[in-house]
Write a protein that holds these residues in place. Structure first.
Motif, PDB file in Angstrom:
ATOM      1  N   ALA A 457      10.501 -19.443  53.412  1.00  0.00           N
ATOM      2  CA  ALA A 457       9.522 -20.251  52.620  1.00  0.00           C
ATOM      3  C   ALA A 457       9.262 -21.585  53.684  1.00  0.00           C
ATOM      4  O   ALA A 457      10.320 -21.942  54.553  1.00  0.00           O
ATOM      5  CB  ALA A 457       9.853 -20.969  51.446  1.00  0.00           C
ATOM      6  N   HIS A 458       7.908 -21.814  53.666  1.00  0.00           N
ATOM      7  CA  HIS A 458       7.779 -22.946  54.877  1.00  0.00           C
ATOM      8  C   HIS A 458       6.615 -23.883  53.862  1.00  0.00           C
ATOM      9  O   HIS A 458       5.618 -23.574  53.980  1.00  0.00           O
ATOM     10  CB  HIS A 458       6.965 -22.485  56.125  1.00  0.00           C
ATOM     11  N   LEU A 459       7.171 -25.132  53.928  1.00  0.00           N
ATOM     12  CA  LEU A 459       6.229 -26.328  53.527  1.00  0.00           C
ATOM     13  C   LEU A 459       5.804 -26.972  54.615  1.00  0.00           C
ATOM     14  O   LEU A 459       6.395 -27.873  55.150  1.00  0.00           O
ATOM     15  CB  LEU A 459       6.874 -27.036  52.385  1.00  0.00           C
ATOM     16  N   SER A 460       4.549 -26.600  55.388  1.00  0.00           N
ATOM     17  CA  SER A 460       4.199 -27.178  56.542  1.00  0.00           C
ATOM     18  C   SER A 460       2.788 -27.304  56.391  1.00  0.00           C
ATOM     19  O   SER A 460       2.096 -26.954  55.763  1.00  0.00           O
ATOM     20  CB  SER A 460       4.592 -26.015  57.706  1.00  0.00           C
ATOM     21  N   GLY A 461       2.301 -28.174  57.523  1.00  0.00           N
ATOM     22  CA  GLY A 461       0.828 -28.425  57.524  1.00  0.00           C
ATOM     23  C   GLY A 461       0.009 -27.368  57.385  1.00  0.00           C
ATOM     24  O   GLY A 461      -0.998 -27.115  56.873  1.00  0.00           O
ATOM     25  N   GLN A 462       0.251 -26.265  58.450  1.00  0.00           N
ATOM     26  CA  GLN A 462      -0.501 -25.147  58.460  1.00  0.00           C
ATOM     27  C   GLN A 462      -0.442 -24.487  57.053  1.00  0.00           C
ATOM     28  O   GLN A 462      -1.580 -23.949  56.749  1.00  0.00           O
ATOM     29  CB  GLN A 462       0.052 -24.178  59.721  1.00  0.00           C
ATOM     30  N   GLU A 463       0.649 -24.107  56.597  1.00  0.00           N
ATOM     31  CA  GLU A 463       0.934 -23.301  55.554  1.00  0.00           C
ATOM     32  C   GLU A 463       0.155 -24.127  54.421  1.00  0.00           C
ATOM     33  O   GLU A 463      -0.743 -23.313  53.409  1.00  0.00           O
ATOM     34  CB  GLU A 463       2.220 -23.257  54.869  1.00  0.00           C
ATOM     35  N   GLY A 464       0.342 -25.296  54.176  1.00  0.00           N
ATOM     36  CA  GLY A 464      -0.437 -26.316  53.229  1.00  0.00           C
ATOM     37  C   GLY A 464      -1.998 -26.007  53.347  1.00  0.00           C
ATOM     38  O   GLY A 464      -2.726 -25.898  52.404  1.00  0.00           O
ATOM     39  N   LEU A 465      -2.520 -26.156  54.579  1.00  0.00           N
ATOM     40  CA  LEU A 465      -3.947 -26.095  54.848  1.00  0.00           C
ATOM     41  C   LEU A 465      -4.302 -24.695  54.402  1.00  0.00           C
ATOM     42  O   LEU A 465      -5.574 -24.582  53.812  1.00  0.00           O
ATOM     43  CB  LEU A 465      -4.264 -26.197  56.294  1.00  0.00           C
ATOM     44  N   GLU A 466      -3.752 -23.562  54.701  1.00  0.00           N
ATOM     45  CA  GLU A 466      -4.028 -22.315  54.514  1.00  0.00           C
ATOM     46  C   GLU A 466      -4.313 -22.042  52.776  1.00  0.00           C
ATOM     47  O   GLU A 466      -5.101 -21.505  52.324  1.00  0.00           O
ATOM     48  CB  GLU A 466      -3.155 -21.121  54.691  1.00  0.00           C
ATOM     49  N   ALA A 523      -4.661 -34.466  63.524  1.00  0.00           N
ATOM     50  CA  ALA A 523      -5.198 -35.716  64.329  1.00  0.00           C
ATOM     51  C   ALA A 523      -4.371 -37.115  63.316  1.00  0.00           C
ATOM     52  O   ALA A 523      -4.238 -38.042  63.743  1.00  0.00           O
ATOM     53  CB  ALA A 523      -6.389 -35.670  64.265  1.00  0.00           C
ATOM     54  N   ARG A 524      -4.592 -36.859  61.881  1.00  0.00           N
ATOM     55  CA  ARG A 524      -4.355 -38.036  61.159  1.00  0.00           C
ATOM     56  C   ARG A 524      -2.856 -38.333  61.044  1.00  0.00           C
ATOM     57  O   ARG A 524      -2.516 -39.512  61.234  1.00  0.00           O
ATOM     58  CB  ARG A 524      -4.748 -37.621  59.475  1.00  0.00           C
ATOM     59  N   LEU A 525      -2.111 -37.511  61.288  1.00  0.00           N
ATOM     60  CA  LEU A 525      -0.616 -37.631  61.368  1.00  0.00           C
ATOM     61  C   LEU A 525      -0.444 -38.478  62.788  1.00  0.00           C
ATOM     62  O   LEU A 525       0.352 -39.384  62.825  1.00  0.00           O
ATOM     63  CB  LEU A 525       0.284 -36.378  61.534  1.00  0.00           C
ATOM     64  N   ASN A 526      -1.120 -37.891  63.843  1.00  0.00           N
ATOM     65  CA  ASN A 526      -0.955 -38.533  65.157  1.00  0.00           C
ATOM     66  C   ASN A 526      -1.326 -40.136  65.149  1.00  0.00           C
ATOM     67  O   ASN A 526      -0.918 -40.981  65.772  1.00  0.00           O
ATOM     68  CB  ASN A 526      -1.705 -37.790  66.047  1.00  0.00           C
ATOM     69  N   ASP A 527      -2.213 -40.366  64.259  1.00  0.00           N
ATOM     70  CA  ASP A 527      -3.145 -41.706  64.246  1.00  0.00           C
ATOM     71  C   ASP A 527      -1.984 -42.456  63.157  1.00  0.00           C
ATOM     72  O   ASP A 527      -2.276 -43.842  62.682  1.00  0.00           O
ATOM     73  CB  ASP A 527      -4.423 -41.693  63.534  1.00  0.00           C
ATOM     74  N   GLY A 528      -1.149 -41.899  62.570  1.00  0.00           N
ATOM     75  CA  GLY A 528      -0.610 -42.404  61.250  1.00  0.00           C
ATOM     76  C   GLY A 528      -1.201 -42.891  60.136  1.00  0.00           C
ATOM     77  O   GLY A 528      -0.852 -43.778  59.346  1.00  0.00           O
ATOM     78  N   GLN A 529      -2.248 -41.996  59.875  1.00  0.00           N
ATOM     79  CA  GLN A 529      -3.098 -42.230  58.784  1.00  0.00           C
ATOM     80  C   GLN A 529      -3.339 -41.002  57.847  1.00  0.00           C
ATOM     81  O   GLN A 529      -4.233 -40.448  57.780  1.00  0.00           O
ATOM     82  CB  GLN A 529      -4.714 -42.824  59.058  1.00  0.00           C
ATOM     83  N   PRO A 530      -2.192 -40.713  57.193  1.00  0.00           N
ATOM     84  CA  PRO A 530      -2.357 -39.409  56.296  1.00  0.00           C
ATOM     85  C   PRO A 530      -3.176 -39.531  55.192  1.00  0.00           C
ATOM     86  O   PRO A 530      -3.136 -40.730  54.585  1.00  0.00           O
ATOM     87  CB  PRO A 530      -1.014 -39.420  55.881  1.00  0.00           C
ATOM     88  N   GLN A 531      -3.668 -38.442  54.547  1.00  0.00           N
ATOM     89  CA  GLN A 531      -4.389 -38.504  53.339  1.00  0.00           C
ATOM     90  C   GLN A 531      -3.597 -37.714  52.321  1.00  0.00           C
ATOM     91  O   GLN A 531      -3.521 -36.351  52.510  1.00  0.00           O
ATOM     92  CB  GLN A 531      -5.767 -37.900  53.769  1.00  0.00           C
ATOM     93  N   GLY A 532      -3.285 -38.270  51.451  1.00  0.00           N
ATOM     94  CA  GLY A 532      -2.595 -37.307  50.331  1.00  0.00           C
ATOM     95  C   GLY A 532      -1.173 -37.307  50.361  1.00  0.00           C
ATOM     96  O   GLY A 532      -0.336 -37.636  51.554  1.00  0.00           O
ATOM     97  N   PRO A 533      -0.412 -37.133  49.254  1.00  0.00           N
ATOM     98  CA  PRO A 533       1.089 -36.899  49.364  1.00  0.00           C
ATOM     99  C   PRO A 533       1.722 -35.934  50.278  1.00  0.00           C
ATOM    100  O   PRO A 533       2.691 -36.210  50.744  1.00  0.00           O
ATOM    101  CB  PRO A 533       1.361 -36.682  47.719  1.00  0.00           C
ATOM    102  N   CYS A 534       0.857 -34.723  50.422  1.00  0.00           N
ATOM    103  CA  CYS A 534       1.472 -33.749  51.427  1.00  0.00           C
ATOM    104  C   CYS A 534       1.530 -34.365  52.632  1.00  0.00           C
ATOM    105  O   CYS A 534       2.442 -34.033  53.420  1.00  0.00           O
ATOM    106  CB  CYS A 534       0.654 -32.300  51.124  1.00  0.00           C
ATOM    107  N   GLU A 535       0.475 -34.629  53.403  1.00  0.00           N
ATOM    108  CA  GLU A 535       0.501 -35.561  54.592  1.00  0.00           C
ATOM    109  C   GLU A 535       1.311 -36.503  54.814  1.00  0.00           C
ATOM    110  O   GLU A 535       1.931 -36.629  55.936  1.00  0.00           O
ATOM    111  CB  GLU A 535      -0.941 -35.820  55.045  1.00  0.00           C
ATOM    112  N   ALA A 536       1.524 -37.355  53.872  1.00  0.00           N
ATOM    113  CA  ALA A 536       2.477 -38.474  53.946  1.00  0.00           C
ATOM    114  C   ALA A 536       3.883 -37.881  54.076  1.00  0.00           C
ATOM    115  O   ALA A 536       4.430 -38.582  54.743  1.00  0.00           O
ATOM    116  CB  ALA A 536       2.320 -39.292  52.651  1.00  0.00           C
ATOM    117  N   PHE A 537       4.334 -36.718  53.390  1.00  0.00           N
ATOM    118  CA  PHE A 537       5.439 -36.102  53.447  1.00  0.00           C
ATOM    119  C   PHE A 537       5.701 -35.575  54.981  1.00  0.00           C
ATOM    120  O   PHE A 537       6.743 -35.936  55.489  1.00  0.00           O
ATOM    121  CB  PHE A 537       5.685 -35.190  52.374  1.00  0.00           C
ATOM    122  N   LEU A 538       4.691 -34.968  55.341  1.00  0.00           N
ATOM    123  CA  LEU A 538       4.743 -34.509  56.712  1.00  0.00           C
ATOM    124  C   LEU A 538       4.860 -35.279  57.962  1.00  0.00           C
ATOM    125  O   LEU A 538       5.651 -35.162  58.677  1.00  0.00           O
ATOM    126  CB  LEU A 538       3.448 -33.471  57.172  1.00  0.00           C
TER     127      LEU A 538
END
Length: 930
Positions: A457-466, A523-538
């Motif tokens: 199991a993988h809780l990752s950016g790509q898996e979440g986006l899919e 890109a939002r992670l690179n800018d330090g501007q996550p949107q939503g709880p999953c991006e904030a976790f990542l």
């Protein structure tokens, strides 16, 4: 043959005559240091790559694989050329040839060219022969004529020649229409429903029957092979009736190279399927071996029509042409002016009308077409993850995938791969809900790794986006077929329209799914501007990884242990868990409501609606509920402890120093536990076979126990049957093994020089294996020019721009070429004869010491575990060297640190010699010359 210059190759208006110039085009064979140019007058010019790059701007040459030639000339954007591979794909669709002059000559039955000049002349002969084949097609073949006409109008240089060959060059008659022949779906048959298959019988296959069937397959004139007959007898044990529930008849069978294990297990498997009217699934690790196994079944079913009924090749959905994706591109070729896309779609149309199965990856779709036409215009037409709309699709009843699923139920033998078998079992059955009763797992030494991938199991950016795309669909128009990606609401709208509770559940899912990563998350992670709880976790995952990962890993993927977790990571994990709980609730509610509708309306539902509801239930479970539940369990472990059967870690995944994903990962420490529970225990019989199944420590019982531990047999109620059949080859006289003692293995100049001299000593036919891509590239840059100057072509994985199977076919077709590769080449190459006579391994292939391996090493025996894996890899590499009784070869390890306790990797009687490079070179020359 005569040819036009590029500017005059445009097809004329309908009704006018096509005029072709008198002289044939020049031929170009591009190397790294020099280029052969055979002029239209028959003169040979030797050019530098820069000179050739300038010349192709003025004159379109005849080539074999224009993209590869362009890379060697430094023309990454390509150039105009008469590529004989394109002509081959048009003339002989769904037919294979190696993409080299010799490979083309072999496919067309022409003599093998020797010199480069001969190869250039051969390309002209190949083009002439293909055009003459087209002349045999009737002018009434409207599909071929329409496709050729449309491709010509789009600027295809071969267009006028093909039109002439088809008899459409004189302007007489009615010209084809633009786009004619592209609507291939109109001529495809539909699958039809059948009554449910009867319960399989329980008739046994006895050993004498297996031997008799094997003799039939081999024929009266075949040589006697007692090892193969013994192997078939042993395999038959798996085809006895099962005695106890949860205790399959399992056979672990190690068969040395040359035994002929493929026909050995086909014999009892085919007998069982005929006796009991049920399929046996034959599973391999690589798609390449699937193709080879399918070819072997021609012996069992020599008539193509019978084979089509009895044999089905099954792969994941992403391997097949999606007719809806293809159909959405077709309007672009029939406008007032056909677009350049018409050329690629025309070749795909020719293939789609002839293909046996619609399989674009490892099937009858040439792998080199992907490189020639581009991934977007070839594999981009395949079914994509989460995109299929199943019975809502207008092409559903003609779909290649759906046909293969249904044919597999009624087939005798299903040729699958480990990944598909295990994933389907993990999800509770095949796409139609069925699980096979009998399996044969070839390449069984890979079962552990296949299970590791399937049950993770993988809780990752790509898996979440899919998952977000699957639930919400395309949220912004990005062009092409991506804009039609339907979310859950659109896929189910007809099913839920009249039911308020179902509709409310769907809307609740759509609202909750926005917590998942969206487009541009990286890109939002690179800018330090996550949107939503999953991006904030990542973002917090990446922060902890960068803080704790060893800096020595810079440029490669980074990872760190989960515990102790930073406070910020724990806080973001808790918030994400709450958000996922709000998503999981309506997902489970929707599944429950769909099940209720099936029950409540059982008497009224038509078959199509029932199928759609059942498919929706299965996809909800597989694509969403299982995944989100696993994610929540992983998040909970961050503040507690990882369950003892798992290993968790945080990672930033990279390719060549570029971040591609961030996430939390969970794998079973022993993935054969779920393998045994979900695949083996429900089965009645299973065979796991390989040439390298056991370890080779010298302790027989321990060696078999290692095999049982890595195949799941150790977790079954009853002990497996063990069978070992030795190879008939005389390895002691047919091979030599050298360990080089005077090289600094960390010095790329020394390793490159050693590889170069070994390849020269063997005169080609050499395979260089590497444990790291970076070292492969470093060596390639140092040896490609001197090898070419000596007349040896150098091929390389990760550098030549073609898939591994195509690269191996090129290597096989050119017997004096050399190939550099990593583990994918080591496991996939099957090159009998003189084309492979030397293997050079850059260093001992110890397992990569990552966190997953660290946990397994502790669990499975520490140093002994490392050494077992290394011996298996060395055995696999060595096993590539001798594939036939008359093969001879040399195996060289460029690493003096090879411990003698690993010598068990080599067959009995083969004694590795520790020597200096000069001595190894001298002995290699003498041995191969002899």
């Amino acid at each position: 043959m005569s040819a036009s210059d590029p500017e005059s190759a445009l097809f004329p208006e309908p009704g006018t005559q096509v005029t072709l110039p008198d002289q044939p085009p020049p031929v170009m064979l591009a190397g790294v240091t020099r280029v052969l140019w055979l002029t239209s007058d028959g003169e040979v010019d030797w050019l530098s790559p820069k000179e050739a790059a300038r010349r192709v701007k003025d004159e379109a040459p005849l080539v074999c694989h224009a993209r590869a030639a362009g890379r060697r000339l430094g023309l990454e954007a390509g150039f105009r050329a008469y590529d004989v591979l394109e002509l081959y794909a048009f003339t002989r669709p769904a037919s294979f040839c190696a993409p080299t002059p010799r490979g083309m000559a072999q496919a067309l039955g022409l003599p093998q060219p020797e010199s480069l000049e001969d190869q250039a002349v051969t390309l002209h002969r190949c083009a002439d022969l293909l055009l003459r084949e087209l002349e045999a097609l009737s002018r009434e073949d409207a599909a071929a004529a329409g496709i050729a006409y449309t491709m010509a109008r789009a600027g295809w240089l071969w267009g006028p020649w093909v039109m002439q060959a088809l008899g459409l060059h004189d302007g007489s008659g009615t010209p084809p229409r633009l786009g004619q022949g592209y609507r291939v779906w109109e001529k495809l048959g539909e699958w039809s429903d059948h009554a449910p298959e009867p319960q399989p019988s329980s008739a046994a296959v006895e050993a004498p029957e297996a031997r008799a069937r094997l003799a039939e397959l081999l024929g009266d004139e075949s040589e006697e092979r007692p090892q193969q007959a013994d192997y078939a007898s042993a395999i038959s044990t798996a085809f006895q009736p099962r005695a106890d529930e949860g205790a399959p008849n399992m056979v672990l069978a190690e068969a040395g190279t040359g035994v002929g294990k493929t026909l050995g297990y086909i014999a009892p498997a085919s007998l069982w399927s005929e006796k009991n009217e049920a399929p046996v699934w034959l599973s391999t690790f690589t798609r390449n071996l699937q193709h080879q196994l399918d070819g072997e079944l021609d012996r069992l079913y020599p008539q193509a029509s019978e084979k089509r009924q009895r044999v089905v090749v099954r792969k994941g959905r992403e391997n097949y042409l999606c007719l809806l994706n293809y159909a959405e591109r077709v309007p672009s070729v029939s406008g007032a002016q056909a677009s350049d896309q018409a050329i690629a779609l025309g070749l795909v149309a020719r293939w789609a009308a002839r293909t046996r199965s619609g399989d674009m990856v490892g099937g009858d779709f040439p792998g080199w077409l992907v490189d020639l036409l581009g991934r977007a215009r070839t594999l981009g037409l395949a079914d994509r993850r989460g995109e299929c709309i199943h019975s809502a699709c207008e092409f559903y009843r003609k779909c290649y995938i759906e046909k293969s699923i249904r044919r597999a139920r009624r087939a005798n033998l299903v040729v699958a791969n480990h990944a598909l078998v295990l994933i389907q079992a993990a999800m509770g059955g095949a796409e139609d809900g069925h699980l096979p009763l009998r399996y044969v797992f070839d390449e069984g030494h890979h079962l552990f790794d296949a299970a590791d991938a399937a049950f993770s199991a993988h809780l990752s950016g790509q898996e979440g986006l899919e998952l977000r795309r699957w639930l919400l669909g395309a949220e912004s128009r990005r062009g092409g077929s991506a804009s039609r990606l339907r979310g859950l609401k659109r896929r189910l709208e007809e099913l839920v329209a009249q039911d308020e509770q179902l509709s409310d559940a769907v809307h609740a899912i759509v609202r909750a799914a926005v917590v998942l990563p969206g487009e541009g998350w990286h890109a939002r992670l690179n800018d330090g501007q996550p949107q939503g709880p999953c991006e904030a976790f990542l973002l917090q995952v990446r922060r902890q990884v960068h803080a704790r990962a060893p800096r020595a890993a810079e440029g490669y993927s980074l990872e760190s242990e989960v515990h102790p977790a930073n406070d910020e990571l724990l806080s973001s994990a808790a918030e994400l868990d709450r958000a996922l709980e709000k998503l999981l609730g309506p997902l489970e509610e929707l599944k429950r409501l769909l099940a209720r509708r099936l029950d409540a309306e059982a008497a009224q539902l038509d078959s199509d609606t029932r199928r759609r509801i059942e498919a929706a239930q299965r996809s909800l479970e597989r694509r969403a509920i299982v995944q989100v539940s696993a994610w929540r369990s992983m998040l909970a472990a961050l503040s507690e402890e990882t369950p003892e059967q798992y290993v968790d870690w945080l990672a930033v995944d990279r390719i060549e120093g570029r971040d591609i994903d961030v996430g939390l990962h969970r794998h079973w420490i022993d993935p054969t536990i779920p393998l045994a529970q979900t695949v083996l225990e429900p089965a009645h019989g299973a065979v796991v076979t390989s040439a390298t199944l056991t370890d080779r420590t010298g302790a027989t019982e321990g060696d078999w126990q290692a095999a049982e531990a890595r195949t799941g047999a150790a977790h079954l109620l009853s002990a497996p049957t063990r069978a070992r059949v030795p190879s008939p080859f005389d390895y002691a006289s047919q091979t030599r093994v050298f360990i080089i003692t005077d090289l600094a293995r960390d010095n790329p100049d020394q390793i490159a020089a050693a590889m170069r001299e070994l390849f020269l000593a063997s005169g080609g036919g050499a395979l260089g294996l590497f444990t790291a891509i970076s070292r492969l590239k470093a060596v390639h840059g140092r040896i490609v020019r001197p090898l070419e100057e000596a007349g040896l072509e150098l091929l390389a994985q990760h550098l030549d721009g073609v898939d591994v199977s195509t690269l191996i076919e090129m290597f096989r077709a050119e017997p004096d070429s050399c190939l550099l590769g990593t583990d994918a080449v080591r496991d996939g190459v099957d090159v009998p004869g003189r084309a492979l006579r030397l293997i050079a391994f850059d260093r001992v292939p110890w397992p990569r010491p990552d966190l997953r391996h660290k946990a397994r090493r502790e669990h499975f025996g520490k140093r002994q575990y490392d050494e077992m894996l290394t011996r298996l890899r060395l055995r696999q590499a060595f096993g590539r060297l001798v594939r036939r009784g008359d093969d001879r070869g040399v195996f060289v390890l460029l690493d003096s640190r090879m411990p003698s306790r690993l010598y068990g990797a080599f067959p009995e009687g083969v004694e590795p010699k520790r020597v200096g490079l000069a001595e190894a070179l001298a002995e290699t020359r003498d041995f191969l010359a002899g």
